[in-house]
Design a protein around this motif. Structure first.
Motif, PDB file in Angstrom:
ATOM      1  N   ILE A 196       0.856  -1.176   0.000  1.00 31.51           N
ATOM      2  CA  ILE A 196       0.000   0.000   0.000  1.00 31.51           C
ATOM      3  C   ILE A 196       0.899   1.235   0.000  1.00 31.51           C
ATOM      4  CG2 ILE A 196      -1.829   1.219   1.189  1.00 31.51           C
ATOM      5  CD1 ILE A 196      -2.618  -1.528   0.173  1.00 31.51           C
TER       6      ILE A 196
ATOM      7  N   THR B 138      -2.437   4.724  -3.068  1.00 32.24           N
ATOM      8  CA  THR B 138      -3.637   3.981  -2.743  1.00 32.24           C
ATOM      9  C   THR B 138      -4.857   4.890  -2.815  1.00 32.24           C
ATOM     10  OG1 THR B 138      -2.432   2.481  -1.338  1.00 32.24           O
ATOM     11  CG2 THR B 138      -4.776   2.589  -0.983  1.00 32.24           C
TER      12      THR B 138
ATOM     13  N   GLY C 232      -7.989   4.080  -4.769  1.00 32.86           N
ATOM     14  CA  GLY C 232      -9.245   3.438  -4.512  1.00 32.86           C
ATOM     15  C   GLY C 232     -10.039   3.736  -5.732  1.00 32.86           C
TER      16      GLY C 232
ATOM     17  N   SER D 155      -5.634  -0.569  -3.308  1.00 26.25           N
ATOM     18  CA  SER D 155      -5.746  -0.925  -1.902  1.00 26.25           C
ATOM     19  C   SER D 155      -6.452  -2.265  -1.722  1.00 26.25           C
ATOM     20  CB  SER D 155      -6.517   0.168  -1.136  1.00 26.25           C
ATOM     21  OG  SER D 155      -7.887   0.100  -1.440  1.00 26.25           O
TER      22      SER D 155
END
Length: 201
Positions: A3, A7, A10, A62
């Motif tokens: 991560i 991230t 998303g 993620s």
């Protein structure tokens, strides 16, 4: 799964923005093996139970977004009457999906008009004693590099016995800043759009 600051990706629920009026329209493409008999398919599982998703591109995805997308794909296939074998077993077909985004550069052509004065007699024989200046215009074309982020998501389905690829769908679009910072909560819309033509009739 690694991560990183990316991230914020998303994002790639991405196509959840299918109906976003302020974004570009995603291009959805699907293909399948016309010789394959899909009518016998009843059960399915992930091609790799450890990681149903393949991540590609410049950004990390993620674990939360991956989980949402996986659940949405399973739910959409179950809504079509297929039974998910969580432990693998001997499914009729297996599924894997790929998500990713890359930064790209395209060239935009910009044209502008430049105004100036010129003397049309300046270089002719018998030029007038006094110069005669007239307004003139010319078009100037400039190539301007423009950076953008292209997101994509694909689903591949394989026959459970032969392990041959039998169906593929993919969608891609240029992502807005809003989509890049999305939490990817509308994964159901994405899965439905990608699997709308499965199984092929």
């Amino acid at each position: 799964m690694k991560i990183t600051k990316y991230t914020k990706l998303g994002f790639i629920l991405l196509l959840a923005a299918l109906g976003s009026a302020c974004s570009t329209t995603p291009k959805v493409f699907s293909d399948f093996d016309a010789n394959n008999d899909f009518s016998n398919y009843k059960t399915f599982s992930w091609a790799d139970n450890n990681s149903p998703m393949v991540s590609e591109g410049s950004y990390a995805v993620s674990a939360l977004v991956e989980q949402r997308m996986s659940n949405a794909i399973v739910a959409e296939l179950e809504s079509k009457g297929f039974v998910f074998l969580a432990d693998g077993g001997a499914p009729d077909f297996t599924v894997v999906y790929t998500m990713g985004a890359r930064d790209k550069i395209r060239t935009r052509i910009e044209t502008q008009t430049r105004s100036y004065y010129s003397d049309p007699y300046a270089w002719t024989w018998g030029r007038h004693y006094y110069p005669h200046y007239y307004p003139s215009r010319e078009l100037i074309t400039t190539r301007v590099p423009v950076s953008y982020t292209k997101g994509s998501i694909a689903i591949d389905i394989f026959d459970g016995r032969s392990r041959r690829p039998v169906w593929h769908t993919k969608a891609s679009k240029t992502l807005s800043n809003r989509e890049l910072n999305s939490t990817g909560s509308d994964s159901t819309t994405t899965a439905k759009a990608l699997l709308i033509d499965f199984p092929p009739q």
